[in-house]
Design a protein around this motif. Structure first.
Motif, PDB file in Angstrom:
ATOM      1  N   ALA A  42       1.141  -1.170   0.015  1.00  0.00           N
ATOM      2  CA  ALA A  42      -0.067  -0.040  -0.111  1.00  0.00           C
ATOM      3  C   ALA A  42       0.815   0.893  -0.241  1.00  0.00           C
ATOM      4  O   ALA A  42       2.287   1.422   0.612  1.00  0.00           O
ATOM      5  N   ALA A  43       0.485   2.304  -0.784  1.00  0.00           N
ATOM      6  CA  ALA A  43       1.120   3.570  -0.348  1.00  0.00           C
ATOM      7  C   ALA A  43       0.311   4.824   0.096  1.00  0.00           C
ATOM      8  O   ALA A  43      -0.631   4.973  -0.478  1.00  0.00           O
ATOM      9  N   GLU A  44       1.324   5.150   1.372  1.00  0.00           N
ATOM     10  CA  GLU A  44       0.333   6.672   1.657  1.00  0.00           C
ATOM     11  C   GLU A  44       0.986   7.299   1.262  1.00  0.00           C
ATOM     12  O   GLU A  44       1.914   7.818   1.219  1.00  0.00           O
ATOM     13  N   ILE A  45      -0.417   9.120   0.554  1.00  0.00           N
ATOM     14  CA  ILE A  45      -0.075  10.236  -0.087  1.00  0.00           C
ATOM     15  C   ILE A  45      -1.085  10.743   0.520  1.00  0.00           C
ATOM     16  O   ILE A  45      -1.759  10.585   1.004  1.00  0.00           O
ATOM     17  N   THR A  72      -4.242   5.513   2.295  1.00  0.00           N
ATOM     18  CA  THR A  72      -3.789   4.075   1.313  1.00  0.00           C
ATOM     19  C   THR A  72      -4.990   3.554   0.858  1.00  0.00           C
ATOM     20  O   THR A  72      -5.320   3.198  -0.032  1.00  0.00           O
ATOM     21  N   ALA A  73      -5.985   4.566   0.833  1.00  0.00           N
ATOM     22  CA  ALA A  73      -7.596   3.643   0.178  1.00  0.00           C
ATOM     23  C   ALA A  73      -7.897   5.452   0.152  1.00  0.00           C
ATOM     24  O   ALA A  73      -8.399   6.215   0.735  1.00  0.00           O
ATOM     25  N   ASP A  87       6.284   8.184  -4.158  1.00  0.00           N
ATOM     26  CA  ASP A  87       6.647   8.753  -5.458  1.00  0.00           C
ATOM     27  C   ASP A  87       5.796   8.590  -6.534  1.00  0.00           C
ATOM     28  O   ASP A  87       5.927   8.982  -7.940  1.00  0.00           O
ATOM     29  N   ASP A  88       5.829   6.720  -6.572  1.00  0.00           N
ATOM     30  CA  ASP A  88       4.800   6.559  -7.589  1.00  0.00           C
ATOM     31  C   ASP A  88       3.651   6.048  -7.986  1.00  0.00           C
ATOM     32  O   ASP A  88       4.123   4.380  -7.802  1.00  0.00           O
ATOM     33  N   PRO A  89       2.602   5.809  -6.957  1.00  0.00           N
ATOM     34  CA  PRO A  89       1.976   5.008  -6.614  1.00  0.00           C
ATOM     35  C   PRO A  89       0.777   4.520  -7.767  1.00  0.00           C
ATOM     36  O   PRO A  89       0.530   5.381  -8.693  1.00  0.00           O
ATOM     37  N   VAL A  90       0.126   3.662  -7.813  1.00  0.00           N
ATOM     38  CA  VAL A  90      -1.136   3.688  -8.671  1.00  0.00           C
ATOM     39  C   VAL A  90      -2.580   2.971  -8.163  1.00  0.00           C
ATOM     40  O   VAL A  90      -2.294   3.066  -6.617  1.00  0.00           O
TER      41      VAL A  90
END
Length: 157
Positions: free
Chosen positions: A31-34, A106-107, A128-131
């Motif tokens: 998971a990516a946190e942005i 993350t969602a 830095d480069d999430p999908v």
């Protein structure tokens, strides 16, 4: 002690749901946190679906009905706009709910204006480069052409 145990169980369940294993390759996608600022802008998939997010928590969608996640919605072909929010713990810290006050996550919850439809979209990769993967279940993932990437423009000069 019972409440602490339930919090631990809920945390583990969320952590597992946000980590998807790619069985064929043995790789793990995390998971990516942005932040809200990183969500804002246009995201597009190789299959032609796009979502454009605004800082005011509105979004527009093109060809969203072509994703499997739209099949549970009442009128998939009418899914063209709505509001978005990060999923975050509620005030009592017992449930994860859409919260426009959350500034990172993350969602996302995509709450469409038409058809009484809400779809979850999970962020994978790195900060830095999430999908973005709109899906009913994070463990299902997205079809290969269903992952949305941030649209990057390059300027020459």
């Amino acid at each position: 002690m019972g409440r602490q145990l339930w919090r631990s169980i809920a945390f583990i369940a969320v952590a597992e749901a946000l980590t998807v294993s790619c069985a064929g390759w043995g790789a793990v996608i995390h998971a990516a946190e942005i932040s809200t600022n990183q969500v804002a802008g246009r995201w597009a998939s190789a299959g032609g679906t796009s979502l454009t997010f605004s800082d005011d928590h509105t979004f527009t969608a093109e060809h969203f009905d072509e994703l499997p996640a739209a099949s549970d919605c009442e009128a998939p072909s009418a899914l063209s706009s709505g509001r978005w929010a990060f999923h975050a713990p509620d005030e009592a810290d017992q449930f994860i709910v859409p919260a426009e006050s959350a500034t990172r996550g993350t969602a996302l919850a995509l709450i469409f204006s038409t058809g009484d439809c809400e779809v979850s979209a999970y962020l994978f990769g790195d900060e830095d480069d999430p999908v973005l993967c709109p899906t009913r279940d994070a463990d299902e993932g997205c079809p290969s052409d269903g992952y949305l990437q941030r649209y990057q423009t390059t300027h020459s000069g």
